[in-house]
Enzyme design. Structure first.
Site, PDB file in Angstrom:
ATOM      1  N   ALA A   1      47.651  38.193  42.307  1.00  0.00           N
ATOM      2  CA  ALA A   1      48.903  38.916  42.522  1.00  0.00           C
ATOM      3  C   ALA A   1      50.003  38.005  43.056  1.00  0.00           C
ATOM      4  O   ALA A   1      51.185  38.222  42.763  1.00  0.00           O
ATOM      5  CB  ALA A   1      48.674  40.079  43.478  1.00  0.00           C
ATOM      6  N   THR A   2      49.655  36.993  43.842  1.00  0.00           N
ATOM      7  CA  THR A   2      50.687  36.096  44.366  1.00  0.00           C
ATOM      8  C   THR A   2      51.422  35.399  43.229  1.00  0.00           C
ATOM      9  O   THR A   2      52.656  35.321  43.219  1.00  0.00           O
ATOM     10  CB  THR A   2      50.071  35.066  45.322  1.00  0.00           C
ATOM     11  OG1 THR A   2      49.541  35.743  46.465  1.00  0.00           O
ATOM     12  CG2 THR A   2      51.099  34.044  45.777  1.00  0.00           C
TER      13      THR A   2
ATOM     14  N   ASN B   1      49.156  46.685  52.947  1.00  0.00           N
ATOM     15  CA  ASN B   1      47.832  46.101  53.143  1.00  0.00           C
ATOM     16  C   ASN B   1      47.383  46.103  54.591  1.00  0.00           C
ATOM     17  O   ASN B   1      46.179  46.051  54.866  1.00  0.00           O
ATOM     18  CB  ASN B   1      47.816  44.672  52.605  1.00  0.00           C
ATOM     19  CG  ASN B   1      48.889  43.795  53.226  1.00  0.00           C
ATOM     20  OD1 ASN B   1      50.074  44.063  53.084  1.00  0.00           O
ATOM     21  ND2 ASN B   1      48.482  42.753  53.926  1.00  0.00           N
TER      22      ASN B   1
ATOM     23  N   GLN C   1      47.119  47.097  46.612  1.00  0.00           N
ATOM     24  CA  GLN C   1      46.254  47.989  47.387  1.00  0.00           C
ATOM     25  C   GLN C   1      46.193  49.399  46.796  1.00  0.00           C
ATOM     26  O   GLN C   1      45.373  50.216  47.227  1.00  0.00           O
ATOM     27  CB  GLN C   1      46.743  48.066  48.835  1.00  0.00           C
ATOM     28  CG  GLN C   1      46.711  46.750  49.589  1.00  0.00           C
ATOM     29  CD  GLN C   1      45.307  46.288  49.926  1.00  0.00           C
ATOM     30  OE1 GLN C   1      44.364  47.067  49.966  1.00  0.00           O
ATOM     31  NE2 GLN C   1      45.164  44.994  50.199  1.00  0.00           N
TER      32      GLN C   1
ATOM     33  N   SER D   1      45.837  42.800  41.501  1.00  0.00           N
ATOM     34  CA  SER D   1      44.824  41.772  41.731  1.00  0.00           C
ATOM     35  C   SER D   1      43.439  42.359  41.525  1.00  0.00           C
ATOM     36  O   SER D   1      43.160  43.478  41.984  1.00  0.00           O
ATOM     37  CB  SER D   1      44.955  41.223  43.157  1.00  0.00           C
ATOM     38  OG  SER D   1      43.970  40.243  43.413  1.00  0.00           O
TER      39      SER D   1
ATOM     40  N   HIS E   1      40.419  41.408  42.719  1.00  0.00           N
ATOM     41  CA  HIS E   1      39.429  41.446  43.793  1.00  0.00           C
ATOM     42  C   HIS E   1      39.707  42.506  44.850  1.00  0.00           C
ATOM     43  O   HIS E   1      38.934  42.675  45.789  1.00  0.00           O
ATOM     44  CB  HIS E   1      39.260  40.062  44.434  1.00  0.00           C
ATOM     45  CG  HIS E   1      40.331  39.653  45.393  1.00  0.00           C
ATOM     46  ND1 HIS E   1      40.173  39.719  46.751  1.00  0.00           N
ATOM     47  CD2 HIS E   1      41.557  39.138  45.180  1.00  0.00           C
ATOM     48  CE1 HIS E   1      41.257  39.264  47.345  1.00  0.00           C
ATOM     49  NE2 HIS E   1      42.126  38.907  46.417  1.00  0.00           N
TER      50      HIS E   1
ATOM     51  N   THR F   1      44.525  27.788  30.012  1.00  0.00           N
ATOM     52  CA  THR F   1      43.377  28.428  29.374  1.00  0.00           C
ATOM     53  C   THR F   1      42.873  29.585  30.217  1.00  0.00           C
ATOM     54  O   THR F   1      42.579  29.426  31.404  1.00  0.00           O
ATOM     55  CB  THR F   1      42.239  27.403  29.180  1.00  0.00           C
ATOM     56  OG1 THR F   1      42.718  26.324  28.385  1.00  0.00           O
ATOM     57  CG2 THR F   1      41.043  28.043  28.501  1.00  0.00           C
TER      58      THR F   1
ATOM     59  N   CYS G   1      48.498  37.181  61.515  1.00  0.00           N
ATOM     60  CA  CYS G   1      48.896  37.004  60.121  1.00  0.00           C
ATOM     61  C   CYS G   1      47.771  36.305  59.373  1.00  0.00           C
ATOM     62  O   CYS G   1      46.783  35.870  59.955  1.00  0.00           O
ATOM     63  CB  CYS G   1      50.190  36.202  60.029  1.00  0.00           C
ATOM     64  SG  CYS G   1      50.014  34.474  60.501  1.00  0.00           S
TER      65      CYS G   1
END
Length: 359
Positions: free
Chosen positions: A72-73, A140, A168, A185, A187, A223, A305
Site C-alpha cells: 500500500a505504501t 490503523n 484496514q 495491502s 497482508h 517482474t 510510532c
C-alpha cells in the site's frame, strides 16, 4: 503466544498459502516461469496473475482497474505523485505513507483535523487549488471509520481527486464507490506480505513512479510474482466470501474484551469504528513494563510510532490526548483466527498486570 496485533499484520490464510505453492516451483516444475514471457509456462503464470487481479477487483468498486504494487505504501506514492497534483489535503490521522508523501510533495499541505472521537468532518472548507484529498477508510491505530463517501463528494465538489487508504477496511467493509483511487495491502486481509494494489477509476490517467519494462499497464515496471499475486487473490476471494462471518466473530470478540476491561478508557469512537481494533488507555500505566511482563501476548503500544522512537502517536494527539495519556495507551487487534478463550485470557492478564503496577 497469543497474537493480538491484527492491525500490524494478519496471519496468512491457509487457502492463500495453498494458492501460492504452485507458483513457487523449483526447476522440476514450470511454476517459476516469468509471467511476462510469451511461452506456454509464462502464459500460464500470466493467467494466474489475471485471475488474482479479478479476485482483488471484486473487493473494490466496479468501473476501475487494479495495478499490483509492492504494498500500500507504494500504491499511495504512485497515486499521489502520479496524479500530478501540487496541492494536497489529508487528514491528521492518516498513516505516515500518506502524511509523509503529502508533505514531501506539498510542504504547505492542508491537514484536516479530527475531533475527540477520532472522526473528520467532510463539511470543512478546503484551501484553494487543492488537487487531491486523502482520507483513510479505517484508522490503523484507533479503528475509527471515516465518512469517506462524503469526503469523495466534498473533494469532487472542489474539483479535486479523492484517494482512500482502505488498507484496514478492504475485505471488511464496502469500499467507497465514488473514490478516484484506493490503496490496499494483501497482508492486512490474510494474504502475503510484499504485495498490494492501487485501484484506479476508469478514465483516470496517472504517471508512473517506476520506469523500465512497462509492466502493469505501463504504471509499475518490474517482474510480477505470480505466487504473491495468487496469494493476494485467494485472500481477497476468501475475505469476500467470509465478510459477514468475520464481522460476526469480531463483534463477539469485541464484546468479550470490553466486558473484561471495563475500567479502561476507549480511544476513539465506540460506534463509528471497526471492532477488531481496541485502543485503550489507563492513567498512569507504564506500557513498556506491561509489554515486558506479558511477553506471551503480542499486542501494540498505543503511543509509539512505527519506528519505535517512543514519540507519542500523532493519531492519539490529534484526538486531543495529552502525551501522558498517549503513553498510557495500548492497542489490541483481533480477527478471523483469534480464539475467544485466548482473547479472554489475554485481556484478563493485561488487566491483572496493570493492576500490579498500582493503576
Amino acid at each position: 503466544m497469543i497474537y493480538l496485533d491484527y492491525q500490524a499484520t494478519t496471519p496468512l490464510a491457509p487457502e492463500a498459502r495453498e494458492a501460492m505453492l504452485p507458483w513457487l516451483g523449483g526447476p522440476e516444475t514450470m511454476g517459476f516461469a516469468n509471467p511476462h514471457s510469451p511461452h506456454r509456462p509464462g502464459r500460464a503464470a500470466a493467467a494466474a496473475v489475471e485471475v488474482a487481479r479479478e479476485q482483488v477487483a471484486a473487493l473494490l468498486p466496479p468501473g476501475g482497474r487494479v495495478i499490483f504494487t509492492s504494498g500500500a505504501t507504494e500504491a499511495i506514492n504512485l497515486a499521489m505523485a502520479g496524479s500530478g497534483t501540487r496541492r494536497f489535503a489529508v487528514s491528521a490521522i492518516e498513516h505516515a505513507a500518506v502524511l509523509d508523501t503529502a508533505r514531501a510533495l506539498d510542504p504547505a499541505v492542508q491537514v484536516i483535523p479530527a475531533d475527540a472521537e477520532g472522526l473528520t468532518d467532510p463539511g470543512m472548507a478546503l484551501a484553494p487549488e487543492i488537487g487531491l484529498v486523502a482520507v483513510m477508510q479505517v484508522n490503523n491505530e484507533i479503528g475509527t471509520i471515516q465518512p469517506v463517501e462524503q469526503w469523495a463528494e466534498r473533494a469532487h465538489g472542489a474539483g479535486a481527486l479523492f484517494l482512500c487508504d482502505a488498507v484496514q477496511g478492504v475485505g471488511k467493509l464496502a469500499p467507497p464507490g465514488n473514490a478516484d483511487m484506493i490503496a490496499v495491502s494483501a497482508h492486512k486481509l490474510y494474504g502475503p506480505k510484499g504485495i498490494g494494489a492501487l485501484w484506479l477509476r476508469d478514465g483516470l490517467e496517472i504517471t508512473p513512479l517506476i520506469h523500465g519494462g512497462g509492466q502493469e499497464q505501463g504504471l509499475r515496471s518490474g517482474t510480477l510474482s505470480p505466487a504473491l499475486c495468487a496469494g493476494f487473490g485467494a485472500a481477497a476471494a476468501l475475505a469476500k466470501a467470509r465478510m459477514e462471518a468475520d464481522a460476526a466473530l469480531v463483534e463477539d470478540l469485541w464484546q468479550r474484551a470490553r466486558t473484561i476491561l471495563p475500567r479502561w478508557t476507549l480511544n476513539g469512537s465506540a460506534t463509528q469504528r471497526w471492532h477488531g481494533n481496541l485502543n485503550l488507555r489507563l492513567p498512569g500505566l507504564d506500557v513498556a513494563r506491561l509489554m515486558s511482563d506479558l511477553r506471551g501476548i503480542a499486542f501494540s503500544a498505543g503511543s509509539a510510532c512505527a519506528s519505535g522512537s517512543g514519540r507519542p502517536s500523532h493519531v492519539l494527539r490529534a484526538l486531543g490526548l495529552s502525551d501522558k495519556d498517549c503513553k498510557a495507551s495500548i492497542r489490541l487487534g483481533f480477527g478471523r483466527y483469534s480464539a475467544s478463550g485466548d482473547l479472554e485470557d489475554a485481556c484478563a492478564g493485561i488487566d491483572a498486570a496493570a493492576a500490579a503496577q498500582g493503576v
